[in-house]
Design a protein around this motif. Structure first.
Motif, PDB file in Angstrom:
ATOM      1  N   TRP A 145       0.438   2.904   3.638  1.00  0.00           N
ATOM      2  CA  TRP A 145      -0.685   3.827   3.524  1.00  0.00           C
ATOM      3  C   TRP A 145      -1.506   3.804   4.809  1.00  0.00           C
ATOM      4  O   TRP A 145      -1.662   2.750   5.445  1.00  0.00           O
ATOM      5  CB  TRP A 145      -1.572   3.381   2.358  1.00  0.00           C
ATOM      6  CG  TRP A 145      -2.873   4.119   2.239  1.00  0.00           C
ATOM      7  CD1 TRP A 145      -3.084   5.331   1.670  1.00  0.00           C
ATOM      8  CD2 TRP A 145      -4.165   3.663   2.679  1.00  0.00           C
ATOM      9  NE1 TRP A 145      -4.413   5.677   1.733  1.00  0.00           N
ATOM     10  CE2 TRP A 145      -5.110   4.674   2.348  1.00  0.00           C
ATOM     11  CE3 TRP A 145      -4.624   2.506   3.329  1.00  0.00           C
ATOM     12  CZ2 TRP A 145      -6.468   4.548   2.635  1.00  0.00           C
ATOM     13  CZ3 TRP A 145      -5.970   2.381   3.628  1.00  0.00           C
ATOM     14  CH2 TRP A 145      -6.873   3.401   3.283  1.00  0.00           C
ATOM     15  N   GLN A 146      -2.014   4.952   5.196  1.00  0.00           N
ATOM     16  CA  GLN A 146      -2.835   5.058   6.388  1.00  0.00           C
ATOM     17  C   GLN A 146      -4.198   5.591   6.013  1.00  0.00           C
ATOM     18  O   GLN A 146      -4.336   6.586   5.282  1.00  0.00           O
ATOM     19  CB  GLN A 146      -2.206   5.977   7.419  1.00  0.00           C
ATOM     20  CG  GLN A 146      -0.890   5.455   7.992  1.00  0.00           C
ATOM     21  CD  GLN A 146      -1.101   4.204   8.837  1.00  0.00           C
ATOM     22  OE1 GLN A 146      -1.771   4.229   9.859  1.00  0.00           O
ATOM     23  NE2 GLN A 146      -0.516   3.091   8.388  1.00  0.00           N
ATOM     24  N   SER A 147      -5.234   4.935   6.496  1.00  0.00           N
ATOM     25  CA  SER A 147      -6.602   5.388   6.257  1.00  0.00           C
ATOM     26  C   SER A 147      -6.759   6.821   6.757  1.00  0.00           C
ATOM     27  O   SER A 147      -6.259   7.158   7.841  1.00  0.00           O
ATOM     28  CB  SER A 147      -7.584   4.466   6.977  1.00  0.00           C
ATOM     29  OG  SER A 147      -8.887   4.997   6.920  1.00  0.00           O
TER      30      SER A 147
ATOM     31  N   THR B 206       0.826  -1.215   0.000  1.00  0.00           N
ATOM     32  CA  THR B 206       0.000   0.000   0.000  1.00  0.00           C
ATOM     33  C   THR B 206       0.856   1.260   0.000  1.00  0.00           C
ATOM     34  O   THR B 206       0.329   2.361  -0.249  1.00  0.00           O
ATOM     35  CB  THR B 206      -0.934   0.055   1.220  1.00  0.00           C
ATOM     36  OG1 THR B 206      -0.161   0.240   2.427  1.00  0.00           O
ATOM     37  CG2 THR B 206      -1.777  -1.206   1.327  1.00  0.00           C
TER      38      THR B 206
ATOM     39  N   VAL C  93      -6.977   0.859   9.648  1.00  0.00           N
ATOM     40  CA  VAL C  93      -8.362   0.545   9.287  1.00  0.00           C
ATOM     41  C   VAL C  93      -8.971  -0.321  10.383  1.00  0.00           C
ATOM     42  O   VAL C  93      -8.316  -1.231  10.907  1.00  0.00           O
ATOM     43  CB  VAL C  93      -8.426  -0.193   7.933  1.00  0.00           C
ATOM     44  CG1 VAL C  93      -9.811  -0.779   7.688  1.00  0.00           C
ATOM     45  CG2 VAL C  93      -8.044   0.745   6.796  1.00  0.00           C
TER      46      VAL C  93
ATOM     47  N   PHE D  94     -13.648  -4.955   2.203  1.00  0.00           N
ATOM     48  CA  PHE D  94     -12.406  -4.194   2.073  1.00  0.00           C
ATOM     49  C   PHE D  94     -11.211  -5.129   1.966  1.00  0.00           C
ATOM     50  O   PHE D  94     -10.201  -4.798   1.349  1.00  0.00           O
ATOM     51  CB  PHE D  94     -12.238  -3.259   3.274  1.00  0.00           C
ATOM     52  CG  PHE D  94     -10.965  -2.463   3.240  1.00  0.00           C
ATOM     53  CD1 PHE D  94     -10.827  -1.385   2.373  1.00  0.00           C
ATOM     54  CD2 PHE D  94      -9.897  -2.792   4.066  1.00  0.00           C
ATOM     55  CE1 PHE D  94      -9.649  -0.649   2.327  1.00  0.00           C
ATOM     56  CE2 PHE D  94      -8.711  -2.070   4.030  1.00  0.00           C
ATOM     57  CZ  PHE D  94      -8.584  -0.990   3.160  1.00  0.00           C
TER      58      PHE D  94
ATOM     59  N   ASP E  50      -4.473   6.057  -2.267  1.00  0.00           N
ATOM     60  CA  ASP E  50      -5.763   5.653  -1.716  1.00  0.00           C
ATOM     61  C   ASP E  50      -5.910   4.150  -1.912  1.00  0.00           C
ATOM     62  O   ASP E  50      -5.375   3.585  -2.882  1.00  0.00           O
ATOM     63  CB  ASP E  50      -6.910   6.391  -2.426  1.00  0.00           C
ATOM     64  CG  ASP E  50      -8.243   6.178  -1.715  1.00  0.00           C
ATOM     65  OD1 ASP E  50      -8.224   5.893  -0.496  1.00  0.00           O
ATOM     66  OD2 ASP E  50      -9.291   6.280  -2.376  1.00  0.00           O
TER      67      ASP E  50
ATOM     68  N   ARG F 237     -14.927  -2.669   6.079  1.00  0.00           N
ATOM     69  CA  ARG F 237     -14.546  -1.694   7.084  1.00  0.00           C
ATOM     70  C   ARG F 237     -15.725  -1.497   8.036  1.00  0.00           C
ATOM     71  O   ARG F 237     -16.884  -1.697   7.672  1.00  0.00           O
ATOM     72  CB  ARG F 237     -14.173  -0.371   6.430  1.00  0.00           C
ATOM     73  CG  ARG F 237     -12.975  -0.490   5.512  1.00  0.00           C
ATOM     74  CD  ARG F 237     -12.660   0.799   4.788  1.00  0.00           C
ATOM     75  NE  ARG F 237     -12.172   1.833   5.705  1.00  0.00           N
ATOM     76  CZ  ARG F 237     -11.319   2.786   5.348  1.00  0.00           C
ATOM     77  NH1 ARG F 237     -10.855   2.831   4.108  1.00  0.00           N
ATOM     78  NH2 ARG F 237     -10.928   3.682   6.215  1.00  0.00           N
TER      79      ARG F 237
ATOM     80  N   SER G 132      -9.030   8.338   8.203  1.00  0.00           N
ATOM     81  CA  SER G 132      -9.631   8.426   9.539  1.00  0.00           C
ATOM     82  C   SER G 132      -8.612   8.159  10.631  1.00  0.00           C
ATOM     83  O   SER G 132      -8.840   8.475  11.795  1.00  0.00           O
ATOM     84  CB  SER G 132     -10.774   7.435   9.664  1.00  0.00           C
ATOM     85  OG  SER G 132     -10.315   6.097   9.469  1.00  0.00           O
TER      86      SER G 132
ATOM     87  N   GLU H 203      -8.806   1.017  -1.877  1.00  0.00           N
ATOM     88  CA  GLU H 203     -10.219   0.651  -1.853  1.00  0.00           C
ATOM     89  C   GLU H 203     -10.436  -0.804  -1.444  1.00  0.00           C
ATOM     90  O   GLU H 203     -11.466  -1.137  -0.864  1.00  0.00           O
ATOM     91  CB  GLU H 203     -10.843   0.884  -3.225  1.00  0.00           C
ATOM     92  CG  GLU H 203     -10.803   2.338  -3.691  1.00  0.00           C
ATOM     93  CD  GLU H 203     -11.347   2.492  -5.098  1.00  0.00           C
ATOM     94  OE1 GLU H 203     -11.832   1.481  -5.653  1.00  0.00           O
ATOM     95  OE2 GLU H 203     -11.278   3.601  -5.637  1.00  0.00           O
TER      96      GLU H 203
END
Length: 362
Positions: free
Chosen positions: A356-358, A151, A217, A265, A156, A258, A360, A158
Motif C-alpha cells: 500500500w502507498q500513502s 498492507t 509515509v 501511526f 487504506d 506521521r 500523498s 491507519e
C-alpha cells in the motif's frame, strides 16, 4: 565454480550460518573470523558443532581475512558494541571486493545518520564493485518487509503495530543475557541501551523508517520508552540463578506519528523475559512470537511463532541451542547469499512489490 564465503563471527547466529555454509555443496568456506581468543586456531567444523574437520582455522586477524579472495562475507557479529567498529570491518571488506550480507547493521536507511555516512557506504561499494545488505528474521523479514507486505491487502492504512515477544530462558549466552539484556541485575543497574546513536536505538529507527519508506509515509520523531519485569521468585536458567526482585525481562516500545500529526501511526515493541509465568509477560505458545497488525480497510493480523520444532514430540523441541529464533535469524541471512551476489553494487534492501502507498506518495 563454488561461491567462496567468509564467516564473520561464530556466536549463536554465526555458528548456525557457518554450519549451513560448510554443508552446502555450492559454497566453499575460505575463512572464519572470531572475537574470543579461545576460538582462535580452532577448526571451523568444531565451531559449527560438526564432527568433521574442514581445514579452515578461525582467526581474529581481520587484515588476514580482508586480504583473502572471497565472493561474499556472512557478517554476524554480536548485536552490541560501537557501531564504528563494525563499520570499519564492513567498509574494508566491501572495498576489498567482497559482498557483505549482515545480520546486524544498522544498514537500512543510513542517510538517517547523515548524508555523509550514506555516501561512505556507496563509496566503499563503488570502490570494490560490491553490495551491502542487512538481513535477519527481525528486523529485515518482519518489520520493514512483512510489515509493508501485509498492507498489500488494505485499501487504506491507519496504524501498524509490530512486536517481537521472546522467552529467552533457554539461552546459554552469558554475555548476551547479562551484558546486553541486563537479566539478573538489580533494576538500578539496568542500562536500557536506547541512547541516541547507539546500535539498538539506531537500528530500530532505521527499521521503522524503512517500513515507512516502503509505503510512502514520512514519519515524525520516533519516541521510545521501557518498563522492567522484576522476578517474582527465585529460579534457575542455563546462565545461572535469577533471584526474586532482580531484572527478569523488559518491554521496550517505540512510537512514531506521521509527519505533522500527533496520533501514533507505527508502534514497535520488543518484549522479553526469562520468567515465562511473570504476570506482566504476554502468554506465548512457543519460544518466540513475531506480530504484525495493520489497522485499515480492511484490517489484518499475522503472527509468526518460532521454535526448534512445531512437533510437540520432536526431541529438538526442548533443545536450548540453537533455539528457533537463532535458526530463523541465521536462515534469513544465509538465504540472502545469492541475493547479495546478484544485486547491483551499493546498498541493497529487499523490495516489497504491491505494498500500500500513502495517497500523498502516489
Amino acid at each position: 565454480m563454488a561461491t567462496r564465503v567468509i564467516q564473520w563471527a561464530t556466536g549463536a547466529v554465526g555458528s548456525t550460518t557457518l554450519k549451513a555454509i560448510i554443508e552446502h555443496p555450492d559454497l566453499e568456506l575460505v575463512g572464519v573470523w572470531v572475537h574470543t581468543p579461545e576460538k582462535v586456531g580452532k577448526d571451523a567444523g568444531e565451531l559449527a558443532g560438526l564432527q568433521r574437520k574442514t581445514g579452515v582455522l578461525a582467526t581474529s586477524d581481520r587484515d588476514e581475512l580482508i586480504a583473502l579472495d572471497a565472493d561474499v562475507v556472512v557478517h554476524c557479529p554480536a548485536g552490541q558494541g560501537p557501531i564504528e567498529e563494525r563499520d570499519r570491518d564492513v567498509f574494508d571488506l566491501l572495498r576489498s571486493g567482497k559482498n557483505v550480507v549482515s545480520s546486524t547493521g544498522p544498514y537500512f536507511v543510513p542517510e538517517m545518520r547523515s548524508p555523509e555516512y550514506a555516501q561512505l557506504i556507496e563509496d566503499a561499494c563503488r570502490e570494490g564493485g560490491t553490495t551491502l545488505m542487512s538481513a535477519g528474521a527481525n528486523p529485515d523479514v518482519v518489520v520493514p518487509w512483512l510489515g509493508a507486505a501485509l498492507t498489500r491487502m488494505s485499501l487504506d492504512v491507519e496504524h501498524i503495530y509490530l512486536a517481537e515477544i521472546d522467552d529467552f530462558s533457554p539461552n546459554p549466552n552469558l554475555n548476551m543475557m547479562v551484558e546486553l539484556l541486563g537479566l539478573g541485575k538489580p533494576a538500578e543497574e539496568f542500562e536500557p541501551w536506547m541512547e541516541d546513536g547507539g546500535y539498538f536505538q539506531q537500528s530500530v529507527l532505521e527499521w521503522l523508517h524503512l517500513l515507512a519508506k516502503n509505503i510512502g509515509v514520512e514519519l515524525d520523531e520516533v519516541k521510545g520508552s521501557f518498563e522492567l519485569f522484576l522476578a517474582t521468585r527465585d529460579f534457575e536458567i542455563p546462565i545461572g540463578q535469577i533471584k526474586k526482585g532482580m531484572v527478569c525481562g523488559a518491554a521496550f516500545k517505540w512510537s512514531a506519528a506521521r509527519l505533522g500529526e500527533t496520533k501514533p501511526f507505527m508502534d514497535f515493541e520488543f518484549i522479553y523475559t526469562v520468567q515465562r509465568d511473570h504476570p506482566d509477560f504476554p502468554g506465548l505458545p512457543l519460544e518466540v512470537r513475531l506480530v504484525v497488525e495493520v489497522e485499515g480497510a480492511p484490517s489484518s493480523r499475522t503472527t509468526v511463532d518460532l521454535a526448534p520444532s512445531l512437533d510437540p514430540d520432536a526431541p529438538e523441541r526442548d533443545a536450548s541451542l540453537p533455539q528457533g529464533v537463532f535458526h530463523a535469524a541465521a536462515a534469513s541471512v544465509f538465504n540472502c547469499i545469492p541475493v547479495v551476489l546478484e544485486a547491483p553494487p551499493g546498498l541493497f534492501t529487499m523490495p516489497v512489490p504491491g505494498a500500500w502507498q500513502s495517497p500523498s506518495a502516489k
